[in-house]
Design an enzyme around this catalytic site. Structure first.
Site, short mmCIF file in Angstrom:
data_model
loop_
_atom_site.label_atom_id
_atom_site.label_comp_id
_atom_site.label_asym_id
_atom_site.label_seq_id
_atom_site.Cartn_x
_atom_site.Cartn_y
_atom_site.Cartn_z
N TYR B 166 -17.88 17.17 -5.26
CA TYR B 166 -17.67 16.37 -4.06
C TYR B 166 -18.26 14.96 -4.21
O TYR B 166 -17.56 13.97 -3.99
CB TYR B 166 -18.20 17.12 -2.84
CG TYR B 166 -17.84 16.50 -1.53
CD1 TYR B 166 -18.63 16.70 -0.41
CD2 TYR B 166 -16.71 15.72 -1.38
CE1 TYR B 166 -18.31 16.14 0.81
CE2 TYR B 166 -16.37 15.14 -0.17
CZ TYR B 166 -17.18 15.36 0.92
OH TYR B 166 -16.87 14.80 2.12
N GLU B 173 -13.52 7.61 -5.51
CA GLU B 173 -12.69 7.04 -4.45
C GLU B 173 -13.24 5.71 -3.97
O GLU B 173 -12.51 4.72 -3.83
CB GLU B 173 -12.60 8.01 -3.28
CG GLU B 173 -11.83 9.29 -3.61
CD GLU B 173 -11.95 10.35 -2.53
OE1 GLU B 173 -12.18 9.99 -1.36
OE2 GLU B 173 -11.82 11.54 -2.86
#
Lengths: 311, 244
Positions: B166, B173
Site C-alpha cells: 500500500y 501514484e
C-alpha cells in the site's frame, strides 16, 4: 390500598458491562426522558439529548416517551448507555446552514477585495441579470431562515455535531463557488438575453411561493401539537394542488426554483448544485413516500414521490 | 489510491460477517467466479509482461509501454465491480467501491495515459507493480472464497502484504502525479478558462494538487483500517485453529 411498586434502574456500559449508575425508587410510569435527566445529574457532561439508552447493547435506542413499566423488564431494569457525542439543535443547524450562503453570496456580489483582481474590488456588474440573481438568491435564503424560525416543526430535537460541520461545508462551499462565477467580471449573460432571464425569473417566483405554501400546509397538519403523522391534502391554495400528484411537493417546488435559477444565470456550477440537490431530495422524497404508504392504507394511488407520474 | 487497502477493506467486511449474509444466487456466483478468474488471469498477464520486458531490456526503465494495453483493459474492467455492488451480488458499499475503482481509473487514464511525458518515469513502475501483486492476490482470494475453498496462504497474503504494497503504491501514484504537474500547467490540459457561455472554469493543475493533498487524510485512515481488519481476520483464524 394499593402499594406502588418502585422500579430500580441500573445503567451499564455496553462494552465493559460495568455499572455507570444505579437509580432506585423510580416511578413505574417514569419515561425514558425522565430517566435520562436523572442520569444527567450523575454525569453532568452527558446532557439528555446526548444519551442513547438501550435494552440491548447492540439494539436500537429507546424513545424518550417510552414508559418504564411498559418495557419488557423486571422490576430491576438494565439499560445500556451510548454517548451520541456533542449534539446541536436542528434550529441551530438550519440557521447556520442558511445564514452562511446569504452573507457569502453578498461578499461576491459586492466584489470584496482579494476575491477578484484588485482593479475590480467594489465594482459592480453592468448586467441586470447579475443583480437579479443576487436578489433571488438572497430572498431564497431569507425565506428559509423565516421558515426555520416561524414555520417548521422538527420531530427530532438534535443531531450530532459533525453533521453541522458537514452540512455547512456543503451549503457555504457551493454558495461561494456559484457566487464566484455569477459575479465574476468575465461573466457572460444568458444566451437568449432578457427573455430567458424573465421567463426563468417568473418560474423562480412561482416555485418559491409554491414551496412556502407547502411548508405552511405541512405546518398546519400538526397545529394541535400532536406528533402523529397525517396525510397532507390539497387545500384551497392552488399551489397545494400539487399534492394530488406528489407526496413531497415542497421538494418539487424547491427543485423547480433551483432549475429556474440555473436558466436565469446560465451557470454550470449552479446546474451542478441543482443536480445534486435534486438527487438528495429525490432520495428523501422516496423515503417519505414509502413511509406514508406503509403507514396509511388509504394513501392516494395517483401520487408519486417528487415528479408527477414520473419519479 | 493503491489497491491493498481498498480491495481488502471491501471484502474484509465479508470475511467477518459472511456467516450472516445470504450471498449471491447460483447464477450470480458462477458469473462472479468467471469474472474473478478472468481478472486474476489478466493481472498475471501484466505480471508476466513486466518480467519478460525486464529480462529482454535488461533494465527496469520504461517497462510501462510493454503492459500499457492489458493494464488499461483490466484496470478499466474493474468498473464492473461497482455494478456488482449496485445490483447486490456483492455485499459491499457502492460508494466505497466506486471511490476506490474511480481513483485507480483516474490514475490510469487521466494521469498516466493523458500526460505522455510521465510514462517513462520510474514512479509508474512502482505503482504498477504494487497494483499487479495486490490484484492477483485479491482476485484469487475472491475466487477461492466463492468456491468455499480458501487456502490460508492467500488469506494471509491478502491481509499482510498490503503493509508494504500500500505505501509502495501510494508513493508511486503521488510521484507520478507530481511529475505530471509541469506538463499540465504548460499545456493547460483539461482546463477551461473564462469567459465562456457556461460561466465555468476548471484548472486541472490545481485539481491535481488537491488530489495529492487529499492523500494526507485518506491514506492513514485506510491503512489503519486495514491493520485493524488484519488483526480481526487473522485472530479469528488462530482461534479456529486452537479449537481444532
Amino acid at each position: 390500598m394499593s402499594r406502588v411498586t418502585f422500579f430500580e434502574v441500573e445503567i451499564l456500559d455496553p462494552k465493559t458491562k460495568g455499572q455507570l449508575c444505579f437509580l432506585d425508587k423510580v416511578e413505574p410510569h417514569a419515561t425514558i426522558g425522565e430517566i435520562k435527566c436523572l442520569f444527567h445529574k450523575a454525569y453532568p457532561q452527558w446532557y439528555p439529548s446526548r444519551q442513547a439508552l438501550k435494552l440491548d447493547p447492540k439494539g436500537k435506542a429507546l424513545k424518550d416517551d417510552e414508559i418504564l413499566q411498559n418495557l419488557p423488564v423486571g422490576t430491576t431494569a438494565t439499560l445500556y448507555f451510548k454517548d451520541l457525542g456533542p449534539q446541536v439543535g436542528w434550529t441551530m443547524v438550519f440557521l447556520s446552514e442558511y445564514a452562511g450562503p446569504l452573507f457569502i453570496y453578498l461578499l461576491f456580489y459586492f466584489r470584496l477585495p482579494y476575491i477578484y483582481r484588485h482593479k475590480h474590488a467594489f465594482t459592480s456588474s453592468p448586467y441586470p441579470a447579475v443583480t437579479l440573481a443576487c436578489v433571488c438568491h438572497s430572498i431564497h435564503y431569507i425565506k428559509r431562515l423565516v421558515e426555520t424560525i416561524f414555520v417548521h416543526r422538527f420531530s427530532h430535537g438534535t443531531m450530532p455535531l459533525r453533521n453541522i460541520v458537514r452540512n455547512c461545508l456543503y451549503y457555504w462551499g457551493f454558495a461561494a463557488w456559484l457566487a464566484y462565477y455569477i459575479n465574476h467580471p468575465l461573466y457572460t449573460p444568458p444566451y437568449y438575453g432578457n427573455k430567458q432571464v424573465n421567463y426563468a425569473l417568473a418560474m423562480f417566483v412561482i416555485c418559491q411561493a409554491g414551496n412556502f405554501s407547502i411548508n405552511l400546509t405541512l405546518n398546519n397538519l400538526r397545529s394541535d401539537g400532536s406528533k402523529a403523522r397525517k396525510i397532507p391534502y390539497p387545500t384551497k391554495n392552488p399551489f397545494t394542488w400539487l399534492f394530488f400528484f406528489v407526496s413531497c411537493p415542497n421538494y418539487t417546488y424547491e427543485a423547480g426554483a433551483w432549475f429556474s435559477f440555473t436558466i436565469m444565470t446560465q451557470c454550470v456550477p449552479v446546474g451542478l448544485f441543482t443536480l445534486i440537490s435534486f438527487i438528495q431530495m429525490t432520495i428523501w422524497a422516496k423515503g417519505k413516500h414509502y413511509t406514508y404508504i406503509r403507514e396509511f392504507k388509504e394513501y392516494p394511488d395517483l401520487r408519486m414521490p417528487i415528479i408527477p407520474f414520473l419519479l | 489510491m493503491a489497491a491493498p487497502a481498498k480491495g481488502t477493506s471491501r471484502t474484509a467486511q465479508n470475511d467477518v460477517s459472511s456467516i450472516k449474509k445470504k450471498g449471491p444466487g447460483a447464477l450470480a456466483t458462477a458469473y462472479l467466479v468467471i469474472y474473478n478468474v478472468v481478472m486474476t488471469a489478466g493481472w498475471l498477464v501484466i505480471a508476466v509482461g513486466l518480467v519478460r520486458a525486464y529480462l529482454s531490456k535488461g533494465s527496469y526503465h520504461g517497462l510501462y509501454y510493454s503492459i500499457e494495453r492489458p493494464l488499461k483493459f483490466f484496470q478499466t474492467g474493474a468498473l464492473l465491480e461497482i455494478l456488482h455492488c449496485a445490483v447486490g451480488i456483492v455485499p459491499s458499499s457502492v460508494v466505497l467501491t466506486g471511490f476506490q475503482v474511480m481513483s485507480r481509473v483516474f490514475l490510469t487514464w487521466a494521469v498516466t495515459h493523458s500526460v505522455r511525458e510521465v510514462q517513462s518515469e520510474d514512479s509508474v513502475l512502482l505503482f504498477v507493480v504494487a497494483w499487479t501483486v495486490t490484484e492477483i492476490i485479491r482476485y484469487s482470494f475472491y475466487t477461492f472464497s466463492l468456491l468455499n475453498h480458501l487456502p490460508y496462504l492467500i488469506k494471509w497474503a491478502r491481509y499482510t502484504l498490503f503493509i508494504v504494497l500500500y505505501p509502495m503504491g501510494v508513493t508511486g501514484e503521488l510521484l507520478t502525479i507530481y511529475a505530471a504537474l509541469p506538463y499540465v500547467q504548460k499545456t493547460g490540459l483539461y482546463s477551461v478558462t473564462l469567459p465562456n457561455k457556461y460561466n465555468f472554469s476548471f484548472d486541472y493543475y490545481t485539481f491535481l494538487i488537491l488530489v495529492m493533498v487529499s492523500y494526507i487524510p485518506l491514506f492513514p485512515q485506510l491503512y489503519f483500517h486495514m491493520m485493524r481488519q488484519r488483526k480481526k481476520v487473522l485472530a479469528s483464524v488462530e482461534e479456529h485453529q486452537k479449537s481444532n
